[in-house]
Design a protein around this motif. Structure first.
Motif, PDB file in Angstrom:
ATOM      1  N   TRP A  65      29.625  -6.499   1.188  1.00 26.78           N
ATOM      2  CA  TRP A  65      29.141  -7.906   0.603  1.00 26.78           C
ATOM      3  C   TRP A  65      30.681  -8.190   0.020  1.00 26.78           C
ATOM      4  N   ARG A  66      31.377  -7.578  -0.595  1.00 28.26           N
ATOM      5  CA  ARG A  66      32.441  -8.038  -1.548  1.00 28.26           C
ATOM      6  C   ARG A  66      33.716  -8.417  -0.195  1.00 28.26           C
ATOM      7  N   GLU A  67      33.887  -7.527   0.602  1.00 26.40           N
ATOM      8  CA  GLU A  67      34.876  -7.812   1.717  1.00 26.40           C
ATOM      9  C   GLU A  67      34.655  -8.919   2.397  1.00 26.40           C
ATOM     10  N   LEU A  68      33.235  -9.335   2.728  1.00 21.43           N
ATOM     11  CA  LEU A  68      32.846 -10.383   3.523  1.00 21.43           C
ATOM     12  C   LEU A  68      32.600 -11.776   2.790  1.00 21.43           C
ATOM     13  N   MET A  69      32.148 -11.721   1.367  1.00 15.62           N
ATOM     14  CA  MET A  69      31.466 -12.722   0.552  1.00 15.62           C
ATOM     15  C   MET A  69      32.206 -12.900  -0.450  1.00 15.62           C
ATOM     16  N   GLY A  70      33.075 -11.835  -1.130  1.00 13.82           N
ATOM     17  CA  GLY A  70      33.448 -12.046  -2.341  1.00 13.82           C
ATOM     18  C   GLY A  70      32.568 -11.630  -3.450  1.00 13.82           C
ATOM     19  N   ARG A  71      33.054 -12.145  -4.703  1.00 20.97           N
ATOM     20  CA  ARG A  71      32.156 -11.705  -5.834  1.00 20.97           C
ATOM     21  C   ARG A  71      31.489 -12.679  -6.446  1.00 20.97           C
ATOM     22  N   ASP A  72      31.362 -13.819  -5.898  1.00 21.25           N
ATOM     23  CA  ASP A  72      30.479 -14.884  -6.374  1.00 21.25           C
ATOM     24  C   ASP A  72      28.966 -14.476  -5.709  1.00 21.25           C
ATOM     25  N   TYR A  73      28.164 -13.933  -6.543  1.00 15.03           N
ATOM     26  CA  TYR A  73      26.777 -13.627  -6.290  1.00 15.03           C
ATOM     27  C   TYR A  73      25.633 -14.464  -6.312  1.00 15.03           C
ATOM     28  N   PRO A  74      25.134 -14.595  -5.166  1.00 13.76           N
ATOM     29  CA  PRO A  74      23.999 -15.242  -5.335  1.00 13.76           C
ATOM     30  C   PRO A  74      22.788 -15.010  -6.242  1.00 13.76           C
ATOM     31  N   ALA A  75      21.633 -15.560  -6.509  1.00 11.26           N
ATOM     32  CA  ALA A  75      20.537 -15.092  -6.840  1.00 11.26           C
ATOM     33  C   ALA A  75      19.905 -14.338  -5.618  1.00 11.26           C
ATOM     34  N   MET A  76      19.460 -12.973  -5.730  1.00  6.06           N
ATOM     35  CA  MET A  76      19.060 -12.208  -4.545  1.00  6.06           C
ATOM     36  C   MET A  76      17.784 -11.453  -4.867  1.00  6.06           C
ATOM     37  N   ALA A  77      17.104 -11.237  -3.775  1.00  9.62           N
ATOM     38  CA  ALA A  77      15.937 -10.220  -3.648  1.00  9.62           C
ATOM     39  C   ALA A  77      15.936  -9.313  -2.603  1.00  9.62           C
ATOM     40  N   VAL A  78      15.551  -8.089  -2.743  1.00  7.66           N
ATOM     41  CA  VAL A  78      15.410  -7.280  -1.568  1.00  7.66           C
ATOM     42  C   VAL A  78      13.979  -7.088  -1.383  1.00  7.66           C
ATOM     43  N   VAL A  79      13.582  -7.014  -0.186  1.00  5.85           N
ATOM     44  CA  VAL A  79      12.225  -7.026   0.030  1.00  5.85           C
ATOM     45  C   VAL A  79      11.752  -5.891   1.209  1.00  5.85           C
ATOM     46  N   GLU A  80      10.963  -4.854   0.942  1.00  6.39           N
ATOM     47  CA  GLU A  80      10.757  -3.925   2.055  1.00  6.39           C
ATOM     48  C   GLU A  80       9.646  -4.521   2.723  1.00  6.39           C
ATOM     49  N   VAL A  81       9.814  -4.489   4.222  1.00 10.54           N
ATOM     50  CA  VAL A  81       8.923  -5.077   5.259  1.00 10.54           C
ATOM     51  C   VAL A  81       8.658  -3.825   6.227  1.00 10.54           C
ATOM     52  N   VAL A  82       7.533  -3.908   6.857  1.00 11.17           N
ATOM     53  CA  VAL A  82       7.148  -2.830   7.805  1.00 11.17           C
ATOM     54  C   VAL A  82       8.116  -2.998   9.027  1.00 11.17           C
TER      55      VAL A  82
END
Length: 132
Positions: free
Chosen positions: A97-114
């Motif tokens: 993430w840091r290499e591609l997007m930098g350190r300006d983090y958005p609001a995020m969620a991680v969701v498990e899907v089948v």
């Protein structure tokens, strides 16, 4: 866009995300879910880290095509087929993430899907950006 990252001291310290993002701008960009598809429409990458890198690159490519930058991302949702694996690889994924997007983090969620649309896909990312 101006983005104010809000991380209240009453919440646990965020790692690799912001608790809230207050975004001001004039254009909303809704980014479709991106997996590790190459230009031929084939999933590339055998493992989660490789697929995450390609999916994030694809998301960034769509964002750039709209005139946006990673700092314009207000929200990203990660859909993972195995959250335990995602958590175990969090340091690697954070580096990507840091290499591609930098350190300006958005609001995020991680969701498990089948499963995801492409059965070989291990991860998918979508997002919302606010552009000036």
């Amino acid at each position: 866009m101006t983005a104010e990252r809000v991380n209240p001291p009453a919440l646990s310290p965020p790692t690799g995300f912001s608790h809230a993002v207050v975004a001001t701008g004039s254009r909303l960009v809704f980014l479709a879910g991106q997996t590790a598809l190459d230009t031929d429409g084939k999933i590339v990458g055998d493992g989660l880290t490789e697929q995450f890198e390609r999916a994030l690159t694809n998301l960034r490519t769509a964002l750039h095509a709209c005139g946006g930058t990673p700092a314009d991302l207000a929200r990203v949702t990660v859909y993972a087929t195995d959250v335990a694996d995602y958590r175990a690889r969090a340091p690697e994924l954070g580096r990507v993430w840091r290499e591609l997007m930098g350190r300006d983090y958005p609001a995020m969620a991680v969701v498990e899907v089948v499963r995801l649309w492409d059965t070989q896909a291990l991860v998918e990312l979508d997002g919302v950006a606010v552009l000036v």
